[in-house]
Design a protein around this motif. Structure first.
Motif, short mmCIF file in Angstrom:
data_model
loop_
_atom_site.label_atom_id
_atom_site.label_comp_id
_atom_site.label_asym_id
_atom_site.label_seq_id
_atom_site.Cartn_x
_atom_site.Cartn_y
_atom_site.Cartn_z
N THR A 1 -14.28 0.57 10.58
CA THR A 1 -14.90 0.63 9.26
C THR A 1 -15.15 -0.76 8.69
OG1 THR A 1 -13.88 2.78 8.77
CG2 THR A 1 -14.61 1.45 6.89
N VAL A 2 -14.15 -1.63 8.74
CA VAL A 2 -14.30 -2.95 8.12
C VAL A 2 -15.21 -3.86 8.94
CG1 VAL A 2 -12.06 -2.79 6.98
CG2 VAL A 2 -12.21 -3.85 9.23
N THR A 3 -15.30 -3.64 10.27
CA THR A 3 -16.19 -4.46 11.10
C THR A 3 -17.57 -3.85 11.24
OG1 THR A 3 -15.40 -3.37 13.12
CG2 THR A 3 -14.28 -5.39 12.44
N ASN A 4 -17.72 -2.59 10.80
CA ASN A 4 -18.99 -1.87 10.93
C ASN A 4 -19.45 -1.83 12.38
OD1 ASN A 4 -21.17 -0.38 9.98
ND2 ASN A 4 -22.43 -2.17 9.57
N ASN A 5 -18.49 -1.61 13.29
CA ASN A 5 -18.78 -1.59 14.71
C ASN A 5 -17.77 -0.66 15.38
OD1 ASN A 5 -18.86 -2.30 17.59
ND2 ASN A 5 -20.13 -4.02 16.95
N ARG A 6 -18.27 0.34 16.10
CA ARG A 6 -17.40 1.33 16.72
C ARG A 6 -17.08 1.02 18.17
NH1 ARG A 6 -19.28 7.28 14.38
NH2 ARG A 6 -18.76 6.84 12.19
N ILE A 7 -17.41 -0.17 18.63
CA ILE A 7 -17.09 -0.59 19.99
C ILE A 7 -15.84 -1.46 20.01
CG2 ILE A 7 -17.90 -1.90 21.98
CD1 ILE A 7 -19.21 0.77 21.74
N LEU A 8 -15.69 -2.30 19.01
CA LEU A 8 -14.57 -3.23 18.96
C LEU A 8 -13.25 -2.49 18.72
CD1 LEU A 8 -16.17 -6.01 16.74
CD2 LEU A 8 -16.02 -5.96 19.22
N THR A 9 -12.15 -3.12 19.13
CA THR A 9 -10.82 -2.57 18.90
C THR A 9 -9.93 -3.65 18.29
OG1 THR A 9 -9.98 -3.20 21.08
CG2 THR A 9 -11.07 -1.07 20.91
N ALA B 1 -16.65 3.61 0.96
CA ALA B 1 -17.65 2.70 0.40
C ALA B 1 -17.97 1.56 1.36
CB ALA B 1 -17.16 2.14 -0.93
N LEU B 2 -16.98 1.10 2.13
CA LEU B 2 -17.22 0.01 3.08
C LEU B 2 -18.19 0.41 4.19
CD1 LEU B 2 -13.66 -1.57 3.49
CD2 LEU B 2 -15.57 -2.41 2.12
N LEU B 3 -18.30 1.71 4.43
CA LEU B 3 -19.25 2.18 5.43
C LEU B 3 -20.69 1.88 5.03
CD1 LEU B 3 -17.74 5.66 6.36
CD2 LEU B 3 -17.79 3.62 7.79
N GLU C 1 -10.80 -5.93 -0.31
CA GLU C 1 -10.59 -4.75 0.52
C GLU C 1 -10.55 -5.11 1.99
OE1 GLU C 1 -9.89 -1.71 -0.43
OE2 GLU C 1 -9.98 -2.31 -2.53
N LEU C 2 -11.43 -6.03 2.39
CA LEU C 2 -11.46 -6.45 3.78
C LEU C 2 -10.16 -7.10 4.19
CD1 LEU C 2 -13.24 -6.76 6.34
CD2 LEU C 2 -13.93 -8.99 5.44
N MET C 3 -9.66 -8.03 3.37
CA MET C 3 -8.43 -8.72 3.68
C MET C 3 -7.23 -7.78 3.72
SD MET C 3 -8.73 -11.93 4.40
CE MET C 3 -7.04 -12.45 4.11
#
Length: 339
Positions: free
Chosen positions: A84-92, A225-227, A243-245
């Motif tokens: 959610t926070v990186t807006n990327n569903r590949i990273l872990t 909302a972050l999405l 929120e990110l931190m």
């Protein structure tokens, strides 16, 4: 935060089910059905195929179930929030370098003090020390990368990858200098080990999970909302950087504690999160997060049950999970063509 609940939903596109058939199975219904299945799986794992003394086998199985619940919670929820926070569903979350740092710490201990140090230092103090060190690294990394003008999430990910590679290189070099006996003792610590978690650790682990659950429950609408992305989230009143931190620090705590408790599990969270997105039928974290936990818990229960009582295999379940997760990771990259 009623403004979030009223304005976030309509603008997000996600795996929301459509049509008359999909509408019959709401996310709540799916969670309820999966909860029943998980409960049945827990009972079967605890009571079926007990050979020998039940009084001896039951506590060991109960400890293993507790370790599975902790691993499923930390990796499942941590990966979903990280996506959610990186807006990327590949990273872990492991891209930050937690697994590599854990490997380096274990290798340094054996290299400096010998193989017996692993058995002599077991305890809650070692668990807390390893977790504190990994969280401290994440705190320094986040604070440094987000304090300057050039600070960004992508720069943090890049630095995390570089640090992870550096830690792996140092660990590999030191492992080549160990004796065969010391290397064998070390290698056991470098794989996920659900069966080796002691019952004394579980109350602390459950406390960490409860703390994270309370935080995520209170911030669930902020995560929704972050999405929307940085600009849209700030436009509806969300403090994006705060929120990110806060979420990154929570992810660091979950992944670091789980790694120190059960060992590295690089792709387990990725598998669970990917399944949760497909099964939940909703973008809302109030449904996706518990779905990720339940799917992760069920995966570990069924996998351990099959290995022990069907194939009679004594190896690490996490090795098979990591292998399957690596294949899924490659498939997702090839389908998308990009990170």
């Amino acid at each position: 935060m009623s403004v979030l609940s009223s304005r976030v939903g309509p603008r997000i596109t996600g795996p929301i089910p459509r049509g008359p058939e999909a509408s019959r199975f709401t996310p709540k219904m799916r969670l309820a059905v999966l909860s029943v299945i998980v409960a049945i799986a827990v009972v079967c794992f605890l009571f079926l195929f007990v050979r020998g003394s039940f009084a001896f086998a039951f506590p060991r199985r109960l400890n293993m179930v507790g370790a599975m619940a902790v691993a499923a919670f930390t990796h499942g929820l941590g990966t979903v929030v990280f996506h959610t926070v990186t807006n990327n569903r590949i990273l872990t979350p492991s891209i930050i370098g937690f697994d590599s740092l854990y490997t380096l710490m274990q290798t340094l201990m054996v290299f400096v003090f010998g193989g017996t140090v692993i058995a002599n230092t077991e305890g809650i103090s070692k668990l807390l020390a390893q977790t504190a060190l990994m969280v401290a690294l994440a705190t320094v990394l986040y604070g440094w990368l987000f304090s300057g003008k050039l600070g960004s999430l992508f720069l943090m990910l890049l630095v995390g990858v570089v640090l992870g590679l550096a830690f792996d290189s140092i660990s590999t070099f030191l492992q080549r200098l160990l004796s065969p006996t010391e290397y064998d003792m070390l290698s056991v610590e470098l794989f996920g080990r659900l069966s080796a978690v002691k019952g004394d650790y579980l109350p602390l682990a459950f406390g960490v999970c409860l703390f994270a659950a309370v935080v995520l429950w209170k911030r669930r609408r902020h995560l929704d909302a972050l999405l929307l992305g940085r600009e849209a989230a700030m436009g509806i009143g969300v403090s994006y950087k705060r929120e990110l931190m806060s979420m990154l620090m929570l992810i660091a705590l979950l992944v670091a504690f789980s790694t120190a408790l059960v060992g590295p599990m690089t792709f387990f969270g990725f598998i669970v999160a990917t399944l949760a997105y497909q099964v939940t039928g909703s973008y809302k974290h109030i449904y996706v997060l518990p779905m990720a936990f339940l799917l992760g818990f069920l995966t570990l229960l069924l996998g351990q049950f099959v290995m022990q009582h069907i194939f009679y295999a004594g190896g690490f379940l996490t090795v098979i999970i990591e292998f399957a997760g690596g294949i899924l990771f490659l498939v997702m990259i090839l389908r998308r063509g990009t990170l």
